[in-house]
Every structure is written in C-alpha cells, then in structure tokens.
Design an enzyme around this catalytic site. Structure first.
Site, PDB file in Angstrom:
ATOM      1  N   ARG A  49      11.535   0.073   6.086  1.00  0.00           N
ATOM      2  CA  ARG A  49      12.361  -0.508   7.144  1.00  0.00           C
ATOM      3  C   ARG A  49      13.292  -1.591   6.597  1.00  0.00           C
ATOM      4  O   ARG A  49      14.387  -1.818   7.125  1.00  0.00           O
ATOM      5  CB  ARG A  49      11.434  -1.107   8.211  1.00  0.00           C
ATOM      6  CG  ARG A  49      12.115  -1.495   9.508  1.00  0.00           C
ATOM      7  CD  ARG A  49      11.126  -2.166  10.444  1.00  0.00           C
ATOM      8  NE  ARG A  49       9.960  -1.348  10.699  1.00  0.00           N
ATOM      9  CZ  ARG A  49       9.896  -0.426  11.645  1.00  0.00           C
ATOM     10  NH1 ARG A  49      10.951  -0.177  12.394  1.00  0.00           N
ATOM     11  NH2 ARG A  49       8.783   0.271  11.828  1.00  0.00           N
TER      12      ARG A  49
ATOM     13  N   ARG B 240      -7.699  -9.781   1.372  1.00  0.00           N
ATOM     14  CA  ARG B 240      -7.091 -10.731   2.303  1.00  0.00           C
ATOM     15  C   ARG B 240      -8.093 -11.161   3.371  1.00  0.00           C
ATOM     16  O   ARG B 240      -8.141 -12.324   3.770  1.00  0.00           O
ATOM     17  CB  ARG B 240      -5.863 -10.109   2.959  1.00  0.00           C
ATOM     18  CG  ARG B 240      -5.127 -11.068   3.896  1.00  0.00           C
ATOM     19  CD  ARG B 240      -4.056 -10.366   4.701  1.00  0.00           C
ATOM     20  NE  ARG B 240      -3.067  -9.732   3.861  1.00  0.00           N
ATOM     21  CZ  ARG B 240      -2.072  -8.970   4.320  1.00  0.00           C
ATOM     22  NH1 ARG B 240      -1.980  -8.738   5.610  1.00  0.00           N
ATOM     23  NH2 ARG B 240      -1.206  -8.435   3.501  1.00  0.00           N
ATOM     24  N   ASN B 241      -8.922 -10.214   3.847  1.00  0.00           N
ATOM     25  CA  ASN B 241      -9.873 -10.532   4.905  1.00  0.00           C
ATOM     26  C   ASN B 241     -10.987 -11.443   4.413  1.00  0.00           C
ATOM     27  O   ASN B 241     -11.358 -12.416   5.083  1.00  0.00           O
ATOM     28  CB  ASN B 241     -10.448  -9.232   5.479  1.00  0.00           C
ATOM     29  CG  ASN B 241      -9.427  -8.464   6.280  1.00  0.00           C
ATOM     30  OD1 ASN B 241      -9.178  -8.746   7.435  1.00  0.00           O
ATOM     31  ND2 ASN B 241      -8.806  -7.472   5.647  1.00  0.00           N
TER      32      ASN B 241
ATOM     33  N   TRP C  78       0.827  -1.206   0.000  1.00  0.00           N
ATOM     34  CA  TRP C  78       0.000   0.000   0.000  1.00  0.00           C
ATOM     35  C   TRP C  78       0.865   1.261   0.000  1.00  0.00           C
ATOM     36  O   TRP C  78       0.584   2.219  -0.717  1.00  0.00           O
ATOM     37  CB  TRP C  78      -0.960  -0.030   1.171  1.00  0.00           C
ATOM     38  CG  TRP C  78      -1.949   1.100   1.278  1.00  0.00           C
ATOM     39  CD1 TRP C  78      -2.304   1.759   2.416  1.00  0.00           C
ATOM     40  CD2 TRP C  78      -2.747   1.683   0.239  1.00  0.00           C
ATOM     41  NE1 TRP C  78      -3.251   2.712   2.151  1.00  0.00           N
ATOM     42  CE2 TRP C  78      -3.551   2.691   0.822  1.00  0.00           C
ATOM     43  CE3 TRP C  78      -2.849   1.456  -1.135  1.00  0.00           C
ATOM     44  CZ2 TRP C  78      -4.434   3.467   0.086  1.00  0.00           C
ATOM     45  CZ3 TRP C  78      -3.733   2.234  -1.879  1.00  0.00           C
ATOM     46  CH2 TRP C  78      -4.511   3.220  -1.280  1.00  0.00           C
TER      47      TRP C  78
ATOM     48  N   THR D 128     -14.231  -4.905   0.123  1.00  0.00           N
ATOM     49  CA  THR D 128     -13.469  -5.853   0.945  1.00  0.00           C
ATOM     50  C   THR D 128     -14.262  -7.112   1.254  1.00  0.00           C
ATOM     51  O   THR D 128     -13.684  -8.188   1.443  1.00  0.00           O
ATOM     52  CB  THR D 128     -13.043  -5.170   2.260  1.00  0.00           C
ATOM     53  OG1 THR D 128     -12.471  -3.904   1.964  1.00  0.00           O
ATOM     54  CG2 THR D 128     -12.029  -5.998   3.009  1.00  0.00           C
TER      55      THR D 128
ATOM     56  N   SER E 155      -9.716   0.543  -2.023  1.00  0.00           N
ATOM     57  CA  SER E 155      -8.483   0.714  -2.802  1.00  0.00           C
ATOM     58  C   SER E 155      -7.538  -0.453  -2.583  1.00  0.00           C
ATOM     59  O   SER E 155      -6.824  -0.496  -1.575  1.00  0.00           O
ATOM     60  CB  SER E 155      -7.791   2.025  -2.393  1.00  0.00           C
ATOM     61  OG  SER E 155      -7.726   2.136  -0.982  1.00  0.00           O
TER      62      SER E 155
ATOM     63  N   LYS F  82     -14.685  -2.559   8.560  1.00  0.00           N
ATOM     64  CA  LYS F  82     -15.025  -3.352   7.372  1.00  0.00           C
ATOM     65  C   LYS F  82     -14.225  -4.639   7.284  1.00  0.00           C
ATOM     66  O   LYS F  82     -14.691  -5.626   6.710  1.00  0.00           O
ATOM     67  CB  LYS F  82     -14.854  -2.487   6.119  1.00  0.00           C
ATOM     68  CG  LYS F  82     -13.472  -1.871   5.929  1.00  0.00           C
ATOM     69  CD  LYS F  82     -12.550  -2.703   5.085  1.00  0.00           C
ATOM     70  CE  LYS F  82     -11.197  -2.072   4.932  1.00  0.00           C
ATOM     71  NZ  LYS F  82     -10.297  -2.837   4.054  1.00  0.00           N
TER      72      LYS F  82
END
Length: 333
Positions: free
Chosen positions: A38, A257-258, A18, A250, A141, A193
C-alpha cells in the site's frame, strides 16, 4: 501425500516485514513472485534499491523481486498470500473479491481474531468471499529469520490437494512447509498465542521467576487446547508447529513483539506509554478481548486470557493479576 506440481506465479499482498519475508521465501523456492504494498515508498524501495527500509531495514532483497501498488495487477497470480493485519482483513477481502479469478487459492498469513465479532481469520475470509478457495499459513516464524534464509518450518492448512500444491510451491532448503487439513486449528493457534505471549512477558517483567513462567506457559497451552476442542480443531494440530511451536517461540523470545510488550507492561509501563507513536501495540492486545468473546460463546473458560484482557483494559491492576490466578479453586490437571 502425492507431490503435486507447484503453482507458477505467487503474489504476496502486504508489504510489511512478514509479507516481504514470504516474498523472499517464494522466490527462493523458484516461484515468479510479485509483492503488493500500500505504501509508495515501500514499492519504490523494493524496485529501486532492493530494500524494504520501512519494515525490514538492513535486509537485501532479490533484485528480481518486483513490487507494485496496483492491487488488480497483483491479483492476477495463481496464488495470493494475504499478509494484512487480522483487524482489517474483512475490509481488504471485500476490496479484493471482485479482482480474483474463480478457484484462486487465498492463503491467509495473518494471525488474530476479529475484535468486534470473535471470528477467526478463516471465518472472516469465508464470510467475505464465500466462494474462496481458502488456505492458511502459520507457525513459529519471525520475519527477519525467514528473510535471512535461516531454517524455518510452518504449517499450511487447506483441502489436501491445495495444501500439497502450496507445499511444493514454497518448499526450499531453508523453508519447510508441513501440510494439514485443519484450517480452524491453525487459525486458532496463531491467534491465541499472542495473548499468552504477553502474559509470559508480564511474568518476566515482574521478575516472578522461571518456575512461574513455565507454569504459565503450560497452563496457557491447556487453555488453547480446551478452546480448540470446542471449535473442532485437531489435538495434533495444536501440538504442532502452528500451536505449541508458535506459542513457545512467541512466549519466550525477546524478538517477539508480544513478549517484549508484556515485559514492559510487567515492569510498570502504562498502556498509554506503550501505545505512543512509533511504539505500535502488539497484536495480542486486540486479540485478548476477542478471544474471550469467542470462548464465552463456546462455553469455555480461559482464566489466563481473561486476566490478560482485564489487565490490558485497565480493569485489573498489575499486582492483582497473579493473585487472581493463584487463588482459583484447586482442581486436577
């Protein structure tokens, strides 16, 4: 709203899928963009091969996009987009706080509720950086679609002038931001959501049919609206991109993914199988108990979210989740 001049320099803090997609969107909008990550391999890949092979493989990045592992360097931009997971936002904000100039807008681009406290992401940031100029970006998105330049609309919530400048800074033919001043509503919609997307996936995985999924989706939005009202969110916000729009995307797409996690759960996979290495848990798993914690503090009942939290914790067997919901006392819609 009068169009105000865009910010010149944007730093995206977080080199996941993202964050990388938002960096592409900022560059497409004409902004000078720096991406902080990171991971050393992510920084090297973006700078040398112009690809984020770890988190967004197969997507060519603009050759002028530069990445850095130095947070202090990235913090010197006009605007900072915070694209770190909700559960580590507090720790990251405390690290970032001494590095930012006063008045620099901090735009939260994470979705979730802090697990142990029930705080929304805007509340986390405000508590950690009380003087922050706070904004939030959310909406339907998927990162890969944004990275590919496919048409996407999102909501940016902040004080009116800040929201307008952020709109101007990120707007392009394929990325359309709408402005709002309802930070709470946008934060809540983006978090809740994910829990309801898992629930819709469970219905799909169990083979319960389209009628059941449509009913669950509608009643999920009713729960979201009830909690939003208790928290002072605007109904129009919850009906918009960052609420209903994000929920529909979603909770109905296998790219989510959810939703996909819920499908596998509904097909009988255990939490230990779904938490195996290389198969990270969906965001809604951590959000579910936090959502219930916050709703109870507000005196709001969320039966679907409660059933999901109990199912995910192992307190409710898969076969009994639907029975609990269908046997509730009859009531008016």
């Amino acid at each position: 709203m009068t169009m105000l001049p865009p910010y010149s320099r944007i730093s995206v803090l977080g080199g996941g899928a993202w964050g990388t997609a938002l960096a592409i969107a900022a560059m497409t909008a004409g902004r000078e963009t720096l991406l902080w990550a990171r991971e050393d391999d992510v920084v090297a890949g973006i700078n040398q091969t112009h690809e984020n092979a770890r988190f967004l493989p197969g997507v060519s990045l603009p050759k002028s996009l530069r990445a850095t592992g130095a947070l202090a360097e990235a913090a010197r931009a006009d605007v900072l987009l915070l694209v770190v997971p909700a559960q580590v936002l507090a720790e990251f904000a405390r690290t970032l706080a001494p590095l930012i100039a006063p008045g620099t807008p901090l735009v939260i681009c994470a979705k979730g509720i802090e697990k142990n406290t029930g705080r929304l992401v805007n509340e986390v940031l405000k508590d950690c950086v009380p003087e922050a100029t706070l904004a939030i970006l959310s909406g339907p998105s998927f990162a890969r679609d944004v990275a590919k330049g496919l048409p996407t609309a999102v909501t940016i919530a902040a004080d009116n002038e800040i929201a307008a400048r952020l709109q101007a800074s990120l707007n392009s033919p394929a990325f359309r931001p709408y402005a709002s001043d309802d930070i709470t509503g946008v934060a809540l919609g983006g978090a809740a959501k994910n829990v309801y997307a898992i629930a819709c996936g469970v219905v799909e995985g169990m083979g319960l049919g389209e009628n059941a999924r449509a009913a669950l989706l509608a009643r999920s939005f009713a729960e979201l609206a009830r909690l939003g009202e208790a928290l002072g969110a605007k109904r129009d916000t919850l009906m918009g991109l960052s609420g209903l729009g994000d929920l529909v995307l979603t909770a109905t797409s296998k790219s989510s993914r959810n939703f996909s996690f819920g499908v596998e759960l509904g097909q009988g996979k255990s939490m230990s199988e779904l938490d195996a290495p290389g198969h990270p848990l969906a965001e809604g798993v951590a959000t579910a108990p936090a959502l219930i914690k916050r709703a109870r503090a507000e005196g709001v009942e969320l039966p679907i979210a409660e059933a999901m939290a109990d199912l995910l914790s192992g307190a409710l067997p898969l076969g009994e989740a639907l029975m609990r919901l269908m046997s509730r006392r009859l009531k008016s819609e």
